[in-house]
Design a protein around this motif. Structure first.
Motif, PDB file in Angstrom:
ATOM      1  N   SER A 282      71.581  45.694  49.812  1.00 17.13           N
ATOM      2  CA  SER A 282      70.557  44.880  50.484  1.00 17.13           C
ATOM      3  C   SER A 282      71.186  44.014  51.574  1.00 17.13           C
ATOM      4  CB  SER A 282      69.808  43.992  49.474  1.00 17.13           C
ATOM      5  OG  SER A 282      70.669  43.015  48.912  1.00 17.13           O
ATOM      6  N   GLU A 283      72.472  43.695  51.413  1.00 15.89           N
ATOM      7  CA  GLU A 283      73.172  42.939  52.444  1.00 15.89           C
ATOM      8  C   GLU A 283      73.446  43.826  53.653  1.00 15.89           C
ATOM      9  OE1 GLU A 283      75.549  39.620  49.864  1.00 15.89           O
ATOM     10  OE2 GLU A 283      76.452  41.598  49.894  1.00 15.89           O
ATOM     11  N   TRP A 284      73.741  45.103  53.359  1.00 11.19           N
ATOM     12  CA  TRP A 284      73.902  46.070  54.462  1.00 11.19           C
ATOM     13  C   TRP A 284      72.587  46.197  55.229  1.00 11.19           C
ATOM     14  CZ3 TRP A 284      71.498  50.771  55.486  1.00 11.19           C
ATOM     15  CH2 TRP A 284      72.075  51.523  56.516  1.00 11.19           C
ATOM     16  N   LEU A 285      71.476  46.333  54.470  1.00  8.62           N
ATOM     17  CA  LEU A 285      70.162  46.418  55.125  1.00  8.62           C
ATOM     18  C   LEU A 285      69.900  45.177  55.975  1.00  8.62           C
ATOM     19  CD1 LEU A 285      67.618  47.693  52.426  1.00  8.62           C
ATOM     20  CD2 LEU A 285      68.362  48.922  54.467  1.00  8.62           C
ATOM     21  N   HIS A 286      70.313  44.030  55.434  1.00 10.23           N
ATOM     22  CA  HIS A 286      70.030  42.769  56.125  1.00 10.23           C
ATOM     23  C   HIS A 286      70.719  42.721  57.487  1.00 10.23           C
ATOM     24  CE1 HIS A 286      68.950  38.578  56.567  1.00 10.23           C
ATOM     25  NE2 HIS A 286      70.207  38.292  56.846  1.00 10.23           N
ATOM     26  N   VAL A 287      72.005  43.046  57.505  1.00  6.25           N
ATOM     27  CA  VAL A 287      72.711  42.944  58.786  1.00  6.25           C
ATOM     28  C   VAL A 287      72.354  44.107  59.716  1.00  6.25           C
ATOM     29  CG1 VAL A 287      74.602  41.621  57.776  1.00  6.25           C
ATOM     30  CG2 VAL A 287      74.820  44.117  57.959  1.00  6.25           C
ATOM     31  N   MET A 288      71.762  45.156  59.168  1.00  4.79           N
ATOM     32  CA  MET A 288      71.345  46.299  59.995  1.00  4.79           C
ATOM     33  C   MET A 288      69.863  46.227  60.360  1.00  4.79           C
ATOM     34  SD  MET A 288      74.085  48.160  60.352  1.00  4.79           S
ATOM     35  CE  MET A 288      73.739  49.877  60.696  1.00  4.79           C
ATOM     36  N   ARG A 289      69.182  45.140  59.969  1.00  8.44           N
ATOM     37  CA  ARG A 289      67.722  45.120  60.086  1.00  8.44           C
ATOM     38  C   ARG A 289      67.244  45.273  61.529  1.00  8.44           C
ATOM     39  NH1 ARG A 289      69.578  40.007  59.626  1.00  8.44           N
ATOM     40  NH2 ARG A 289      68.470  38.247  60.555  1.00  8.44           N
ATOM     41  N   GLY A 290      68.006  44.747  62.453  1.00 11.11           N
ATOM     42  CA  GLY A 290      67.611  44.889  63.855  1.00 11.11           C
ATOM     43  C   GLY A 290      67.669  46.344  64.303  1.00 11.11           C
ATOM     44  N   ARG A 291      68.753  47.025  63.950  1.00  7.91           N
ATOM     45  CA  ARG A 291      68.881  48.444  64.333  1.00  7.91           C
ATOM     46  C   ARG A 291      67.848  49.305  63.615  1.00  7.91           C
ATOM     47  NH1 ARG A 291      75.130  50.012  63.799  1.00  7.91           N
ATOM     48  NH2 ARG A 291      74.238  52.081  64.209  1.00  7.91           N
ATOM     49  N   ILE A 292      67.534  48.914  62.381  1.00 11.07           N
ATOM     50  CA  ILE A 292      66.503  49.661  61.641  1.00 11.07           C
ATOM     51  C   ILE A 292      65.151  49.483  62.322  1.00 11.07           C
ATOM     52  CG2 ILE A 292      65.217  49.693  59.452  1.00 11.07           C
ATOM     53  CD1 ILE A 292      67.922  49.034  58.062  1.00 11.07           C
ATOM     54  N   ALA A 293      64.832  48.250  62.686  1.00  8.64           N
ATOM     55  CA  ALA A 293      63.531  47.971  63.308  1.00  8.64           C
ATOM     56  C   ALA A 293      63.379  48.701  64.647  1.00  8.64           C
ATOM     57  CB  ALA A 293      63.369  46.464  63.500  1.00  8.64           C
ATOM     58  N   GLU A 294      64.498  48.932  65.335  1.00 11.03           N
ATOM     59  CA  GLU A 294      64.424  49.657  66.618  1.00 11.03           C
ATOM     60  C   GLU A 294      63.866  51.068  66.428  1.00 11.03           C
ATOM     61  OE1 GLU A 294      68.362  49.666  68.170  1.00 11.03           O
ATOM     62  OE2 GLU A 294      68.362  47.509  68.616  1.00 11.03           O
ATOM     63  N   ARG A 295      64.032  51.620  65.222  1.00 13.36           N
ATOM     64  CA  ARG A 295      63.599  52.994  64.973  1.00 13.36           C
ATOM     65  C   ARG A 295      62.258  53.080  64.244  1.00 13.36           C
ATOM     66  NH1 ARG A 295      67.668  56.839  65.280  1.00 13.36           N
ATOM     67  NH2 ARG A 295      69.569  55.994  66.175  1.00 13.36           N
ATOM     68  N   GLN A 296      61.601  51.949  64.122  1.00 14.04           N
ATOM     69  CA  GLN A 296      60.342  51.908  63.385  1.00 14.04           C
ATOM     70  C   GLN A 296      59.257  52.713  64.083  1.00 14.04           C
ATOM     71  OE1 GLN A 296      59.276  47.906  62.524  1.00 14.04           O
ATOM     72  NE2 GLN A 296      57.361  48.415  61.485  1.00 14.04           N
ATOM     73  N   LYS A 297      58.525  53.508  63.306  1.00  7.41           N
ATOM     74  CA  LYS A 297      57.448  54.334  63.865  1.00  7.41           C
ATOM     75  C   LYS A 297      56.067  53.897  63.397  1.00  7.41           C
ATOM     76  CE  LYS A 297      60.380  58.399  64.301  1.00  7.41           C
ATOM     77  NZ  LYS A 297      60.905  59.571  63.579  1.00  7.41           N
ATOM     78  N   ILE A 298      56.021  53.180  62.279  1.00  6.94           N
ATOM     79  CA  ILE A 298      54.727  52.810  61.699  1.00  6.94           C
ATOM     80  C   ILE A 298      54.598  51.288  61.685  1.00  6.94           C
ATOM     81  CG2 ILE A 298      53.343  52.853  59.574  1.00  6.94           C
ATOM     82  CD1 ILE A 298      54.576  55.612  59.022  1.00  6.94           C
ATOM     83  N   ASP A 299      53.481  50.805  62.176  1.00  8.83           N
ATOM     84  CA  ASP A 299      53.217  49.361  62.215  1.00  8.83           C
ATOM     85  C   ASP A 299      52.860  48.850  60.812  1.00  8.83           C
ATOM     86  OD1 ASP A 299      52.506  46.771  63.463  1.00  8.83           O
ATOM     87  OD2 ASP A 299      50.490  47.347  62.809  1.00  8.83           O
TER      88      ASP A 299
END
Lengths: 246, 456
Positions: free
Chosen positions: B231-248
């Motif tokens: 979950s800490e990995w997800l946290h620091v990667m959250r910006g990069r993850i959000a860049e790939r978001q397809k569903i609102d």
């Protein structure tokens, strides 16, 4: 009028009971095992009886259990009370460590409970045997494989109160497992495929740390079963090693 | 002045010395407000003596030649986060060794598959292998079978394997850094690290055992520089993850269940972020949801555990299901009007997901989708709800959530049922080459490139 079987409390501290009380030497032996536990001094620093541990304790909602009481019994070295608490109360703790996170003194009531559970097992207390009986399948799995849970342990029969939706797709379990896109999860007997070499290494840890002795204290039959499984797996691994040499 | 108010007798279970306070409702609210203020701030976690950064003692042990530290190197692409006291914690983001969770893999397989899928999406290298055991701490906390030496030995055996695993691919030791999936493993390993660093006797006991197993580095114990939860990995990667978001997901009301063993065990090592709930809540999961645009709804029992209890979910389920419904699910539904509850640990997800149906027996009919943060994120990035997020293993009504997200779950379910025929025919899809999963022992086949003298 019928008399119920004497409870542990009656055996310890009931002044009108004709039953033999728990000998002082036994009470002291139990407490000494608790006090000499390598983590004891890191879990107990003092207690102001503020009760914030009990105020936030989930088990205190539903059981006659209070982490404040556990800490006070130990802090005041109340040997009878400690022994009494080990007959049932310590098994109520949910091990969430909310008490430890909250305690202004940095005590860990949850950690103290774990020490008391270990000592209850060491002394073969009936409370430990009773509490661990439903845990048999888990102990068998984790000690013999190094993996606590297996998909084939989670069935509608084993968990009827979970309702009909243990899986919402009606298909054989082995097929559903193969449909998980993680290759190490394509198994039903363990949560993931555990290398045989890994399990055998774990057996060395169990033996060197007294875990198998603990198991024997509370369940001799399970100990025998697990010993047989360990022997078989070690033989299997040795055969593989021999094949590599040839 | 004598208090003439009569005790209500509404409470039990606190011993014979207990007396009701007899507060009026107004007085009770005033008293409770003070407690809530304290609870809402993290002062209860921080106002303590005897708090130390154990990593400083760890580095000293390494300087003294007592231990070896598995370093986070440039190839791990660390990102710095801040913990409870503002200390830096370096979170490795690449070249990761998945330390799996028995409860997730056995019961919630969409949990690890979502983490690995997200890594594939982001081009992260990782290793998922068979040479690892559970931390065995679920068993210990449930049964009392086990002890500090066995738990510490299991911890360092597993993480020694993480250190040497890359050799199977012809890569240097230390290439893969361990990433812990389970919250209990995370909390337990941090406790074991503390005890190991502070006890020469324990180090010696464990060193002897690991020597027998050939699990020392230069004759010394190996301890990783940081203990890192996924979950800490997800946290620091959250910006990069959000860049790939397809569903609102901006219309989704999400509640978060923070896991006890993630943030109440060794709380000084847990990430807090002033931009996430003003730093009053553990940052992981909530920060991710905020980055993805969900409405994170606070609720009064956020601090409570889930009711898992370790032995209770197996042997005393009445406690588990009562606590899960009364203290978490009911509050999230009635108070927060939640569409979903998001967690970041194994036992919590299982408990909160599986213990809703039985509430019907006592007219407590509450339905709330429950899933892990990584599953929710994967869905928003377009992962298949069944093939990848494996939501069919969840008992709670995730279908309602998918509908609100605009995902056609009936179509997806039909696709998955059709896909099962492909799986039965041996044409299932995997997230990585299965040959990478065995790094030694029975079944290991060195890669061709390695046997020819080069790396994979």
């Amino acid at each position: 009028m019928t008399h119920a079987a004497p409870t542990a409390r009656a055996l310890i501290a009931d002044p009108v009971s004709g039953d033999t009380p728990v000998p002082e030497a036994k009470l002291e032996a139990v407490f000494n095992d608790i006090r000499s536990h390598p983590l004891y001094d890191q879990e107990l620093y003092g207690c102001l009886n503020c009760g914030i541990c009990t105020a936030t304790c989930p088990s205190a909602h539903y059981y006659d259990y209070s982490p404040r009481e556990i800490v006070q019994l130990l802090w005041t070295e109340n040997l009878e009370g400690i022994y009494d608490a080990m007959q049932e109360k310590i098994w109520a703790c949910a091990q969430c460590y909310t008490c430890a996170a909250r305690c202004p003194f940095h005590n860990s009531p949850g950690g103290l409970v774990m020490i008391m559970r270990e000592v209850a097992i060491k002394h073969s207390m009936q409370s430990a045997k009773d509490a661990l009986r439903p845990f048999t399948r888990v102990l068998l799995k984790v000690i013999s494989t190094g993996n606590q849970l297996a998909p084939n342990m989670i069935t509608k029969d084993a968990f009827p109160d979970w309702g009909p939706n243990v899986s919402k797709i009606d298909a054989p379990l082995d097929l559903l497992r193969k449909a998980i896109p993680v290759p190490t999860l394509h198994t039903m007997d363990t949560a993931w495929v555990v290398n045989l070499k890994t399990s055998v290494e774990l057996y060395t840890i169990w033996e060197a740390t007294g875990v198998l002795d603990q198991l024997e204290q509370v369940d001799e039959n399970l100990f025998d079963v697990i010993s047989d499984v360990m022997d078989e797996k070690r033989e299997e691994y040795q055969e593989w090693l021999d094949e590599q040499d040839n | 002045m004598e208090n003439t108010k009569q005790p209500t007798g509404a409470f039990t279970g606190f011993g014979p010395e207990w007396r009701a306070t007899s507060l009026t409702p107004t007085e009770a609210r005033t008293a409770t407000a003070w407690v809530e203020t304290k609870i809402d701030r993290r002062s209860m976690l921080t106002g303590k003596e005897r708090v130390e950064d154990v990593r400083e003692a760890m580095w000293e042990l390494e300087r003294d030649g007592e231990i070896v530290v598995h370093r986070i190197r440039d190839e791990h692409e660390p990102v710095i986060a801040r913990t409870l006291y503002g200390w830096e914690k370096r979170i490795p983001t690449n070249n990761l060794w998945h330390h799996k969770s028995c409860g997730q893999c056995g019961n919630i397989p969409g949990y690890p598959s979502s983490v690995m899928w997200l890594m594939n999406e982001l081009g992260i290298r990782y290793l998922d292998e068979t040479d690892q055991t559970s931390c065995t701490a679920w068993n210990y906390h449930g049964s009392g079978i086990g002890n500090v030496v066995s738990l510490a030995a299991v911890f360092l055996r597993n993480f020694h394997q993480a250190y040497v695993s890359a050799k199977a691919q012809g890569l240097p030791e230390g290439t893969y850094f361990p990433l812990i999936h389970c919250g209990t493993s995370f909390g337990n390993y941090k406790e074991m690290r503390h005890y190991l660093v502070h006890s020469a006797e324990l180090r010696e006991q464990v060193r002897k055992i690991l020597a027998k197993l050939g699990r020392l580095v230069d004759g010394k114990l190996l301890i990783p520089e940081e203990l890192v939860h996924y979950s800490e990995w997800l946290h620091v990667m959250r910006g990069r993850i959000a860049e790939r978001q397809k569903i609102d997901c901006s219309q989704i009301r999400a509640t978060v269940h923070p896991a006890c063993h993630v943030y109440k065990m060794v709380p000084e090592d847990v990430i807090y972020d002033e931009t996430v709930m003003d730093g009053n809540r553990v940052a992981v999961s909530t920060g991710l949801l905020q980055s993805l645009g969900a409405q994170v709804i606070d609720y009064s029992t956020w601090y409570d555990c889930c009711g898992f209890g370790f032995r209770h979910i197996i042997g005393e389920r009445e406690f588990t299901r009562s606590f899960a419904i009364d203290r978490k699910i009911r509050v999230a539904v009635d108070e927060a009007k939640a569409d979903v509850m998001i967690g970041h640990d194994t036992g919590c997800i299982t408990t909160l997901d599986k213990n809703q149906w039985i509430g019907r027996a006592v007219d407590k009919v509450y339905e709330l989708p429950v899933m892990a943060d990584c599953q929710f994120a994967a869905l928003l990035l377009g992962a298949h709800p069944y093939k990848l997020a494996q939501l069919h293993w969840h008992a709670s009504p995730f279908e309602k959530l998918l509908e609100k997200l605009g995902i056609d779950w009936e179509k997806a379910k039909a696709e998955f049922e059709s896909y099962l025929k492909e799986v039965a025919a041996g044409r299932g899809e995997n997230l990585y080459d299965p040959r990478r999963a065995i790094t030694s022992g029975p079944g290991y086949v060195p890669p061709a490139a390695l046997t020819q003298g080069g790396a994979e």
